[in-house]
Design a protein around this motif. Sequence first.
Motif, short mmCIF file in Angstrom:
data_model
loop_
_atom_site.label_atom_id
_atom_site.label_comp_id
_atom_site.label_asym_id
_atom_site.label_seq_id
_atom_site.Cartn_x
_atom_site.Cartn_y
_atom_site.Cartn_z
N ALA A 32 -0.42 -4.40 8.76
CA ALA A 32 -0.29 -2.99 8.40
C ALA A 32 -0.46 -2.05 9.58
O ALA A 32 -0.05 -0.89 9.53
N HIS A 33 -1.04 -2.56 10.67
CA HIS A 33 -1.33 -1.69 11.82
C HIS A 33 -0.63 -2.16 13.10
O HIS A 33 -1.03 -1.79 14.20
N ASP A 85 -1.78 -10.09 8.07
CA ASP A 85 -2.17 -8.67 7.98
C ASP A 85 -1.57 -7.83 9.12
O ASP A 85 -2.12 -7.76 10.21
N ARG A 101 0.47 2.51 5.76
CA ARG A 101 0.13 1.10 6.01
C ARG A 101 1.12 0.17 5.32
O ARG A 101 1.55 -0.83 5.89
N GLY A 102 1.47 0.52 4.08
CA GLY A 102 2.43 -0.29 3.35
C GLY A 102 3.80 -0.27 3.99
O GLY A 102 4.43 -1.32 4.19
N ASN A 137 4.51 0.45 7.01
CA ASN A 137 4.44 -0.15 8.34
C ASN A 137 4.48 -1.68 8.27
O ASN A 137 5.17 -2.34 9.06
N GLU A 138 3.76 -2.24 7.29
CA GLU A 138 3.76 -3.69 7.17
C GLU A 138 5.13 -4.22 6.73
O GLU A 138 5.60 -5.23 7.23
N GLN A 194 0.84 -1.20 0.00
CA GLN A 194 0.00 0.00 0.00
C GLN A 194 0.88 1.25 0.00
O GLN A 194 1.93 1.29 0.63
#
Length: 294
Positions: A249-250, A247, A38-39, A41-42, A34
């Motif tokens: 991203a957060h 998942d 978000r991108g 962070n992941e 992303q």
Amino acid sequence: MLKIPPHQVAGHQAGNGKLGPLVDESGRFYKPLQGDERGSNELKFYTSFSSDSRIPEHISKFFPTFYGTQLIEASDGSGLKPHLVLEDLSIGRVNPSIVDIKMGSRTWAPEASEEYIQKCLKKDRETSSLPLGFRLSGIQIYGNKESGYWKPERTSMQNLPAEEVKLILKKFVSSNTLTGMDLQPDCAFAATVYGGSTGILSQLLEMKAWFEDQTMYHFYSCSILIMFEKGLALEGQNPGGQIKLIDFAHVIEGRGAIDHNFLGGLCSLIKFISEILTAPNEHKSLVSSVNGVN
């Protein structure tokens, strides 16, 4: 040759000109990176986690293998885009039954924008996240060669009350899921999928033990995937029950504090699975207005 993942049950999906993940024949899963925080962070999480010597091997097995990033043609036709290259969790499975469970009563991190917090808070309140500590994000249950899969609309799964969530988790391990949707699920495979020393409950308890101690990360808006092969269960073989966390991203730094949000949802899920194992044939009259869930 890249293709759309055949067994994805939740999240952004490729196809019809939309951006989504792709898989190849070698067992790799390409997730679009992303373009916002978000991108980044992941990617930061995967890079950190995959090289963190503090993560025990019996815990790292619950996470997809990370192979780095790669520029590939995006599924929406927008050209070359960076993608996370991960392990394809369904590789080697023929007809997997899969449920995606978003964890935590709160799916937003404290550092998120006020707009994003309000968006997530609204959904958390409207779904089972707030009362149960998790929500069903998507599911597919294999029946047989003739009937194929039961795969209800994702939105119909997310706001179910506790008894109907338990009903779905019973259907997940039943032999009569597709032969009669109005039948009480028989939980024929509950003992072999959920139970046993290597079953789903045992794996969840192993994960719980780590979350009771770890203070490195807080896992907001992550999901647990539960998978098994009903075909093998029907033949009396080991159905290969497995859980994976996905998942990230957060995810944020734990800063020395226990991740009570994720841990609370995990304890709630464990309670549901334990109750199904203890009383698999518990009969309750349930009436549902959701699509195909009755």
